[in-house]
Design an enzyme around this catalytic site. Structure first.
Site, PDB file in Angstrom:
ATOM      1  N   SER A  88       0.750  -0.903  -0.271  1.00  0.00           N
ATOM      2  CA  SER A  88       0.174   0.420   0.094  1.00  0.00           C
ATOM      3  C   SER A  88       0.730   1.243   0.194  1.00  0.00           C
ATOM      4  O   SER A  88       0.129   2.840  -0.445  1.00  0.00           O
ATOM      5  CB  SER A  88      -1.329   0.577   0.917  1.00  0.00           C
ATOM      6  N   LYS A 125       1.265   4.310   6.674  1.00  0.00           N
ATOM      7  CA  LYS A 125       0.246   5.025   6.243  1.00  0.00           C
ATOM      8  C   LYS A 125       0.976   6.800   5.829  1.00  0.00           C
ATOM      9  O   LYS A 125       1.635   6.782   7.167  1.00  0.00           O
ATOM     10  CB  LYS A 125      -0.945   5.335   6.231  1.00  0.00           C
TER      11      LYS A 125
END
Length: 235
Positions: A88, A125
């Site tokens: 991701s 993230k």
């Protein structure tokens, strides 16, 4: 007269013998003393070597203990390491990359952080917005406080279009946190809004399973990648 002379000669001979014996005895005592002194010196030298060895061992043990204590304190309160799981954060961080992160941290836009999630577990993230900022997603672009993000800075050596990062707010299976019509939205107090750099394959604050992240759930900020060693990099 002869008898007296004989007596004197005998006494002289006896005295000479006694004198010689005394000399011999003194020499023997001297030799004994010398041997005793040498033995004592050897023993002291051996004791010093023995004590020196154990002193060295003790110092090494003490140094190792101090090092371990410092390492444990640092790992508990200051820094730790983590392994990236998934893609991701491509191309910035790849699957199985190993990173070191700082636990002493204040949230800031653009930082790569490790956060906790009750459903998905730890996530890596990037912070897009912090408390009080307005986040908007439209036409394949991300806006913070009305300003479109220049997300090309996340990538070196490649020219990527905006739709690489965001195509829509509902790009993953309709599991969106907010519908497109609900943007823009303000980030609540003591929260952050995060996204993965690989927006097509990132479950992040756009989706219900993640949503806004409480600052209490931030493990820390990623400092650098140390493995693979050929891709060592600071962030």
């Amino acid at each position: 007269m002869n008898d007296e002379n004989n007596k004197l000669e005998n006494e002289t001979e006896e005295n000479d013998k006694n004198g010689n014996n005394e000399t011999v005895d003194n020499n023997e005592n001297t030799e004994v003393k010398e041997v005793t002194s040498e033995d004592k010196t050897d023993k002291e030298s051996a004791d010093k070597k023995k004590n020196g060895f154990w002193n060295d061992v003790t110092e090494v043990i003490e140094s190792v203990i101090v090092f371990l204590l410092i390492f444990l304190l640092l790992r508990t309160y200051v820094i730790d390491q983590a392994v990236v799981d998934g893609d991701s954060m491509n191309p910035t961080l790849k699957d199985k990359d190993r990173v070191v992160y700082s636990k002493v941290y204040m949230p800031d836009n653009g930082d790569i952080v490790i956060v906790d999630n009750d459903i998905l577990g730890p996530l890596v993230k990037r912070i897009i917005a912090t408390e009080g900022q307005e986040i908007d997603i439209k036409d394949g672009c991300v806006y913070v406080d009305g300003k479109m993000l220049d997300e090309q800075i996340y990538v070196e050596g490649e020219k990527l279009t905006a739709d690489y990062f965001v195509t829509s707010a509902t790009s993953i299976g309709g599991n969106s946190f907010l519908s497109a019509s609900e943007y823009p939205v303000e980030v609540p107090e003591n929260c952050i809004f995060v996204m993965g750099d690989n927006r097509h394959r990132s479950t992040d604050s756009r989706f219900k399973d993640v949503g806004f992240i409480s600052e209490e759930d931030i493990f820390g900020r990623v400092l650098f990648r140390y493995s693979p060693i050929k891709e060592f990099a600071f962030f």
